[in-house]
Design an enzyme around this catalytic site. Structure first.
Site, PDB file in Angstrom:
ATOM      1  N   ASP A  92      22.545 -18.573  -1.733  1.00  0.00           N
ATOM      2  CA  ASP A  92      22.317 -20.005  -1.498  1.00  0.00           C
ATOM      3  C   ASP A  92      21.282 -20.553  -2.480  1.00  0.00           C
ATOM      4  O   ASP A  92      21.399 -21.679  -2.964  1.00  0.00           O
ATOM      5  CB  ASP A  92      21.844 -20.251  -0.064  1.00  0.00           C
ATOM      6  CG  ASP A  92      23.015 -20.497   0.878  1.00  0.00           C
ATOM      7  OD1 ASP A  92      24.143 -20.137   0.502  1.00  0.00           O
ATOM      8  OD2 ASP A  92      22.807 -21.040   1.971  1.00  0.00           O
ATOM      9  N   LYS A 112      14.116  -3.999  -1.173  1.00  0.00           N
ATOM     10  CA  LYS A 112      12.710  -4.091  -0.766  1.00  0.00           C
ATOM     11  C   LYS A 112      12.239  -2.643  -0.551  1.00  0.00           C
ATOM     12  O   LYS A 112      11.778  -2.255   0.532  1.00  0.00           O
ATOM     13  CB  LYS A 112      12.619  -4.941   0.518  1.00  0.00           C
ATOM     14  CG  LYS A 112      11.214  -5.343   0.903  1.00  0.00           C
ATOM     15  CD  LYS A 112      10.611  -6.389  -0.011  1.00  0.00           C
ATOM     16  CE  LYS A 112       9.166  -6.654   0.385  1.00  0.00           C
ATOM     17  NZ  LYS A 112       8.396  -7.366  -0.634  1.00  0.00           N
ATOM     18  N   TYR A 128      23.151  -7.512   9.747  1.00  0.00           N
ATOM     19  CA  TYR A 128      24.024  -8.377  10.535  1.00  0.00           C
ATOM     20  C   TYR A 128      24.945  -7.572  11.456  1.00  0.00           C
ATOM     21  O   TYR A 128      25.520  -8.103  12.400  1.00  0.00           O
ATOM     22  CB  TYR A 128      24.882  -9.283   9.633  1.00  0.00           C
ATOM     23  CG  TYR A 128      24.064 -10.323   8.868  1.00  0.00           C
ATOM     24  CD1 TYR A 128      22.737 -10.578   9.203  1.00  0.00           C
ATOM     25  CD2 TYR A 128      24.617 -11.049   7.832  1.00  0.00           C
ATOM     26  CE1 TYR A 128      21.989 -11.520   8.514  1.00  0.00           C
ATOM     27  CE2 TYR A 128      23.880 -12.000   7.138  1.00  0.00           C
ATOM     28  CZ  TYR A 128      22.567 -12.223   7.479  1.00  0.00           C
ATOM     29  OH  TYR A 128      21.830 -13.156   6.798  1.00  0.00           O
ATOM     30  N   ASP A 136      22.763 -13.134   1.296  1.00  0.00           N
ATOM     31  CA  ASP A 136      22.993 -14.393   2.001  1.00  0.00           C
ATOM     32  C   ASP A 136      21.993 -15.441   1.500  1.00  0.00           C
ATOM     33  O   ASP A 136      22.344 -16.581   1.182  1.00  0.00           O
ATOM     34  CB  ASP A 136      22.796 -14.133   3.507  1.00  0.00           C
ATOM     35  CG  ASP A 136      23.351 -15.258   4.355  1.00  0.00           C
ATOM     36  OD1 ASP A 136      23.896 -16.206   3.789  1.00  0.00           O
ATOM     37  OD2 ASP A 136      23.218 -15.184   5.589  1.00  0.00           O
ATOM     38  N   ASP A 190      11.601 -10.415  -3.160  1.00  0.00           N
ATOM     39  CA  ASP A 190      10.667 -11.545  -3.300  1.00  0.00           C
ATOM     40  C   ASP A 190      10.511 -11.913  -4.771  1.00  0.00           C
ATOM     41  O   ASP A 190      10.496 -13.096  -5.139  1.00  0.00           O
ATOM     42  CB  ASP A 190       9.310 -11.229  -2.653  1.00  0.00           C
ATOM     43  CG  ASP A 190       8.837  -9.817  -2.908  1.00  0.00           C
ATOM     44  OD1 ASP A 190       9.665  -8.965  -3.294  1.00  0.00           O
ATOM     45  OD2 ASP A 190       7.632  -9.542  -2.742  1.00  0.00           O
TER      46      ASP A 190
END
Ligand code: NAD
Length: 356
Positions: free
Chosen positions: A251, A191, A140, A247, A223
């Site tokens: 959620d 990852k 970001y 992020d 994942d």
């Protein structure tokens, strides 16, 4: 004496912040502590009065206080203002100005609300996990970033996932420290099979772990973690991860428990801390005394725990929330037949009555 800056913000932010303040004042009374609370405008409310979503004075006040509480900002009234003045810009300015780099989002299943979860009871019963998301680095903020023209052959868009040893060390340390207050297990999510930034992440987290031998550490690919969160969420205690992965996973974990109105958060740095419910300003129900204040009240409990080390006070707020739910009181968002529907302010009163 504890100095707290409160930014009620906009929409239901104002209504739920009022309930959090009610609880903080009650805690002060019961425990003979002085919580000095100063309120300031933020977001759309600040834009209307001062022409900017956050004034330098408001930021300075926040930086000088021991902890900062925020309701929520934004709303349709300000949807068309120029980008630099949008209410949400105040959130970024505040996070940056307070140098909060660790975002904490607990997801806890209250037995009374188990029917609100979209997952089966046996999967979510007993879930109690904490996502620790790196908040000020990663893709970001990484450079280079941009969109370039490809000389008539369309465009090229790119972002950079960048992490330094320093950035990973401080978030890893925070996660291990937090695990010491809980069940002493950290899952680091990356990852590393594909991304170099994740390889550094994994290496540094493993190194920092040497300082925390009493904590169990495991690593998971993002994942796999996304899948495990819906398959068997009870296996997790603290999950530490990057800005982007955090992020998304926070959620996902939020939905385990059903309602956005129940989710508190904290953003911690080394010197400052910001507490806020996860939800936004809910313009559809704003001004109607219908919001659920429990996310906000539980954010105040997190403030007691993490900023002031007042564990018993945090515990008493959590217990008060549980007791009120057990007695069957619900705001509209978590209402089910056979329970007792109450307003936002009434819910605040009920919790305040139970705070010991
Ligand atoms: P939202 O979280 O405000 O609302 C989503 C839905 O959840 C709505 O139906 C709302 O009524 C409901 N809801 C949210 N909180 C609730 C609560 N405490 N009790 C009961 N119901 C609740 O998200 P949105 O609609 O996408 O955004 C509305 C505004 O809030 C936008 O301007 C957005 O930019 C802003 N926003 C601010 C923050 C923040 O201040 N941290 C976070 C997210 C969104």
């Amino acid at each position: 004496m504890y100095n707290i800056t409160v930014f009620p913000g906009d929409g239901i932010g104002v209504e739920v912040a009022e309930q959090a303040v009610k609880i903080i004042r009650k805690l002060g009374e019961v425990h003979h502590l002085v919580f000095e609370i100063k309120e300031e405008l933020l977001g759309g409310a600040s834009l209307d009065k001062h022409g900017v979503p956050i004034t330098p004075e408001a930021l300075k006040l926040a930086q000088k206080s021991d902890a900062v509480f925020l309701g929520a900002v934004g709303g349709p009234k300000w949807d068309n203002v120029e980008a630099s003045k949008r209410p949400e810009k105040a959130l970024l300015a505040l996070r940056k100005g307070l140098e909060v780099f660790a975002n904490l989002r607990p997801a806890k299943m209250y037995p009374e609300l188990i029917d609100n979860s979209p997952l089966k009871k046996e999967i979510v019963s007993g879930v109690d996990l904490l996502i620790v998301r790196e908040l000020v680095g990663g893709i970001y903020f990484g450079t280079p970033r941009g969109i370039e023209s490809l000389d008539g052959k369309g465009e090229k868009a790119f972002n950079s996932e960048v992490y330094t040893t320093f950035e990973v060390e401080r978030i890893a340390r925070k996660a291990f420290e937090l695990a010491r207050r809980r069940r002493r297990k950290v899952t680091s999510v990356d990852k590393a099979n594909i991304l170099e930034s994740s390889q550094l992440w994994r290496k540094v987290v493993t190194q920092v772990h040497q300082e925390f031998k009493d904590i169990t550490l495991d690593h998971r690919y993002v994942d796999d973690c996304a899948m495990q969160l819906v398959r068997n969420p009870k296996q997790f205690d603290v999950i530490v991860t990057t800005n982007l992965f955090g992020d998304i996973l926070s959620d996902e974990s939020a939905m385990l428990t059903g309602s956005i109105g129940m989710l508190p958060s904290a953003s911690l740095g080394n010197h400052h801390a910001l507490y806020e419910p996860v939800h936004g300003s809910a313009p559809d129900i704003a001004g109607k005394d219908r919001g659920n204040p429990l996310a906000s009240i539980l954010s105040a409990a997190m403030m007691m725990e993490y900023s002031f080390n007042l564990h018993e006070l945090a515990f008493s707020v959590e217990k008060a929330v549980e007791a009120v739910l057990k007695e069957g009181y619900r705001t509209t968002d978590i209402y089910q037949e056979g329970t007792n529907k109450v307003s936002c302010s009434k819910m605040g009163d009920l919790v305040a009555e139970k705070v010991k």
